[in-house]
Design a protein around this motif. Structure first.
Motif, short mmCIF file in Angstrom:
data_model
loop_
_atom_site.label_atom_id
_atom_site.label_comp_id
_atom_site.label_asym_id
_atom_site.label_seq_id
_atom_site.Cartn_x
_atom_site.Cartn_y
_atom_site.Cartn_z
N PRO A 24 -96.51 32.03 -68.68
CA PRO A 24 -96.74 33.39 -68.19
C PRO A 24 -95.52 34.28 -68.38
O PRO A 24 -94.38 33.83 -68.28
CB PRO A 24 -97.03 33.18 -66.70
CG PRO A 24 -96.33 31.92 -66.35
CD PRO A 24 -96.40 31.06 -67.60
N ARG A 25 -95.78 35.57 -68.63
CA ARG A 25 -94.69 36.54 -68.75
C ARG A 25 -94.18 36.96 -67.38
O ARG A 25 -93.01 37.29 -67.21
CB ARG A 25 -95.15 37.76 -69.53
CG ARG A 25 -95.39 37.45 -70.97
CD ARG A 25 -95.76 38.69 -71.74
NE ARG A 25 -96.02 38.30 -73.12
CZ ARG A 25 -96.84 38.94 -73.91
NH1 ARG A 25 -97.48 40.00 -73.49
NH2 ARG A 25 -97.02 38.53 -75.14
N LYS A 26 -95.07 36.99 -66.38
CA LYS A 26 -94.72 37.36 -65.01
C LYS A 26 -95.41 36.41 -64.04
O LYS A 26 -96.45 35.83 -64.36
CB LYS A 26 -95.17 38.79 -64.69
CG LYS A 26 -94.53 39.87 -65.53
CD LYS A 26 -93.08 40.08 -65.16
CE LYS A 26 -92.50 41.24 -66.00
NZ LYS A 26 -91.09 41.41 -65.75
N LYS A 27 -94.83 36.26 -62.86
CA LYS A 27 -95.43 35.46 -61.79
C LYS A 27 -95.47 36.29 -60.52
O LYS A 27 -94.58 37.11 -60.27
CB LYS A 27 -94.62 34.19 -61.53
CG LYS A 27 -94.79 33.12 -62.56
CD LYS A 27 -94.16 31.83 -62.10
CE LYS A 27 -94.52 30.70 -63.02
NZ LYS A 27 -93.96 29.43 -62.54
N LEU A 28 -96.51 36.06 -59.71
CA LEU A 28 -96.63 36.76 -58.44
C LEU A 28 -95.72 36.10 -57.41
O LEU A 28 -95.74 34.89 -57.24
CB LEU A 28 -98.08 36.73 -57.96
CG LEU A 28 -98.39 37.52 -56.70
CD1 LEU A 28 -98.15 39.01 -56.92
CD2 LEU A 28 -99.82 37.28 -56.26
N ALA A 29 -94.91 36.91 -56.75
CA ALA A 29 -93.97 36.41 -55.75
C ALA A 29 -94.12 37.20 -54.46
O ALA A 29 -94.37 38.40 -54.48
CB ALA A 29 -92.53 36.52 -56.27
N SER A 30 -93.97 36.51 -53.34
CA SER A 30 -93.94 37.14 -52.02
C SER A 30 -92.48 37.39 -51.67
O SER A 30 -91.65 36.49 -51.79
CB SER A 30 -94.57 36.24 -50.97
OG SER A 30 -95.93 36.04 -51.24
N LEU A 31 -92.18 38.60 -51.23
CA LEU A 31 -90.81 38.97 -50.91
C LEU A 31 -90.69 39.44 -49.47
O LEU A 31 -91.62 40.04 -48.93
CB LEU A 31 -90.35 40.12 -51.80
CG LEU A 31 -90.47 39.96 -53.32
CD1 LEU A 31 -90.12 41.27 -54.01
CD2 LEU A 31 -89.56 38.86 -53.80
N VAL A 32 -89.55 39.15 -48.86
CA VAL A 32 -89.18 39.76 -47.59
C VAL A 32 -88.03 40.70 -47.93
O VAL A 32 -87.03 40.29 -48.51
CB VAL A 32 -88.74 38.71 -46.55
CG1 VAL A 32 -88.15 39.38 -45.33
CG2 VAL A 32 -89.92 37.85 -46.14
N VAL A 33 -88.21 41.97 -47.58
CA VAL A 33 -87.25 43.02 -47.95
C VAL A 33 -86.45 43.42 -46.72
O VAL A 33 -87.00 43.67 -45.65
CB VAL A 33 -87.99 44.24 -48.52
CG1 VAL A 33 -87.00 45.28 -49.01
CG2 VAL A 33 -88.94 43.83 -49.64
#
Length: 113
Positions: A24-33
């Motif tokens: 994959p060129r991109k992956k879905l990530a969950s972030l805490v900002v």
């Protein structure tokens, strides 16, 4: 997973095989900002140092977990849990980290009460 590459020849088979080998060129990530005054919005940039590695798809404040959370598509090498990134919000860059995708009740224990 939806296409059987072992069946006979079909239009696009070579391109699909090449894409699977490349990854994959991109992956879905969950972030805490770490931003207390605004949530990330769709299209906000995600950065590793000075390099833009992705963009936010959605964001908001998680009232149950009391964290500013965002989902973003990022380069695969930046998607590992614990990766330190930055998110551009309202013209400023804020620290962010990649976290497990389920932030509230990941074991579904509250649903069994």
């Amino acid at each position: 997973r939806f296409v059987n590459l072992d069946k006979g020849d079909f239009v696009g088979k070579a391109a699909l095989r090449a894409q699977l080998e490349r990854g994959p060129r991109k992956k879905l990530a969950s972030l805490v900002v770490d931003c207390e005054h605004a949530a990330a919005h769709s299209g906000d940039g995600v950065f590793a140092g000075d390099r833009q590695v992705g963009s936010v798809t959605s964001g908001g404040y998680g009232h149950r977990i009391e964290e500013n959370i965002a989902l973003a598509y990022v380069d695969p090498d930046c998607a590992a849990i614990g990766s330190e990134l930055g998110v551009g919000i309202l013209g400023e860059r804020y620290a962010a980290r990649v976290v497990e995708p389920v932030r509230y009740d990941p074991d579904h224990g509250l649903m069994r009460s």
